[in-house]
Motif scaffolding. Structure first.
Motif, PDB file in Angstrom:
ATOM      1  N   ARG A  83     110.391  26.759 -30.387  1.00  0.00           N
ATOM      2  CA  ARG A  83     110.407  25.490 -30.150  1.00  0.00           C
ATOM      3  C   ARG A  83     111.492  24.762 -30.611  1.00  0.00           C
ATOM      4  O   ARG A  83     111.573  23.421 -30.166  1.00  0.00           O
ATOM      5  N   SER A  96     106.052  19.956 -26.414  1.00  0.00           N
ATOM      6  CA  SER A  96     105.104  19.787 -25.203  1.00  0.00           C
ATOM      7  C   SER A  96     104.704  21.125 -25.207  1.00  0.00           C
ATOM      8  O   SER A  96     105.170  22.327 -25.478  1.00  0.00           O
ATOM      9  N   LYS A  97     103.592  21.013 -24.508  1.00  0.00           N
ATOM     10  CA  LYS A  97     102.716  22.395 -24.172  1.00  0.00           C
ATOM     11  C   LYS A  97     103.559  23.441 -23.570  1.00  0.00           C
ATOM     12  O   LYS A  97     103.218  24.388 -23.814  1.00  0.00           O
ATOM     13  N   ASN A  98     104.170  23.113 -22.447  1.00  0.00           N
ATOM     14  CA  ASN A  98     104.851  24.413 -21.834  1.00  0.00           C
ATOM     15  C   ASN A  98     106.261  24.437 -22.451  1.00  0.00           C
ATOM     16  O   ASN A  98     107.259  25.305 -21.803  1.00  0.00           O
ATOM     17  N   ARG A  99     106.585  23.960 -23.521  1.00  0.00           N
ATOM     18  CA  ARG A  99     107.937  24.157 -24.005  1.00  0.00           C
ATOM     19  C   ARG A  99     109.074  23.700 -22.924  1.00  0.00           C
ATOM     20  O   ARG A  99     110.175  24.474 -23.080  1.00  0.00           O
ATOM     21  N   SER A 100     109.077  22.454 -22.168  1.00  0.00           N
ATOM     22  CA  SER A 100     109.827  22.424 -21.192  1.00  0.00           C
ATOM     23  C   SER A 100     111.072  21.126 -21.515  1.00  0.00           C
ATOM     24  O   SER A 100     111.767  20.932 -20.784  1.00  0.00           O
TER      25      SER A 100
END
Length: 178
Positions: free
Chosen positions: A128, A145-149
């Motif tokens: 992260r 962020s949830k999807n590490r984007s």
């Protein structure tokens, strides 16, 4: 300090690329930074070699984080060279591999940063930890962020600048000939 990823983020951010300011501009400033984070004692000092190694470690971390965690060999080699210069022993005393910094003073404090890398990796914070995609910024941040984007340290600042530049470039491009 909240955790190893936060410590590493703060260490990378001691150099502000955009403002060209460095919190670690001297061995004395390195000692203050390490002391304020409880990585060395009040009587410990840093010398020129400690300072040069800290800058090498910081910029190696920045490069790896900027290129992604599965970075190309060249960025990883830079960080590996800095890590190899630090006296750290890997032990299995707790059943899982752990870094045990050796040495004293600032050298030991920098070894604790190596331990933070291993702890962040083991605790999930390593993936992260990122560096802003903006070439002029390169600020380290933790992607929650949830999807590490997430790509930018701030969508309002760096993300907006990048998207505005791209929009303007598209608008100025000549229309394709038919």
């Amino acid at each position: 300090m909240d955790g190893p990823a936060e410590l590493l983020r703060d260490f990378v951010n001691t150099y502000d690329v955009e403002g060209d300011t460095d919190e670690l501009a001297s061995p004395a400033e390195l000692a203050v930074w390490l002391r304020e984070r409880g990585l060395i004692s009040g009587s410990d000092r840093a010398v020129d070699d400690d300072w040069a190694l800290a800058v090498h470690l910081r910029e190696g971390l920045r490069t790896v984080l900027r290129h992604g965690h599965e970075a190309a060999p060249a960025p990883v080699a830079d960080l590996d060279a800095a890590l190899a210069a630090l006296p750290v022993r890997v032990t299995l005393a707790s059943g899982a591999p752990e870094a045990e910094p050796l040495g004293t003073g600032a050298t030991r404090g920098l070894g604790l940063l190596v331990k933070a890398i291993m702890d962040a990796r083991a605790g999930g914070g390593w993936h992260r930890l990122k560096v802003c995609a903006s070439d002029t910024c390169q600020w380290a941040f933790i992607d929650a962020s949830k999807n590490r984007s997430r790509a930018w340290c701030s969508m309002r600042v760096c993300g907006n600048r990048t998207k505005t530049r791209a929009y303007r470039a598209r608008r100025q491009a000549p229309a394709p000939a038919s």
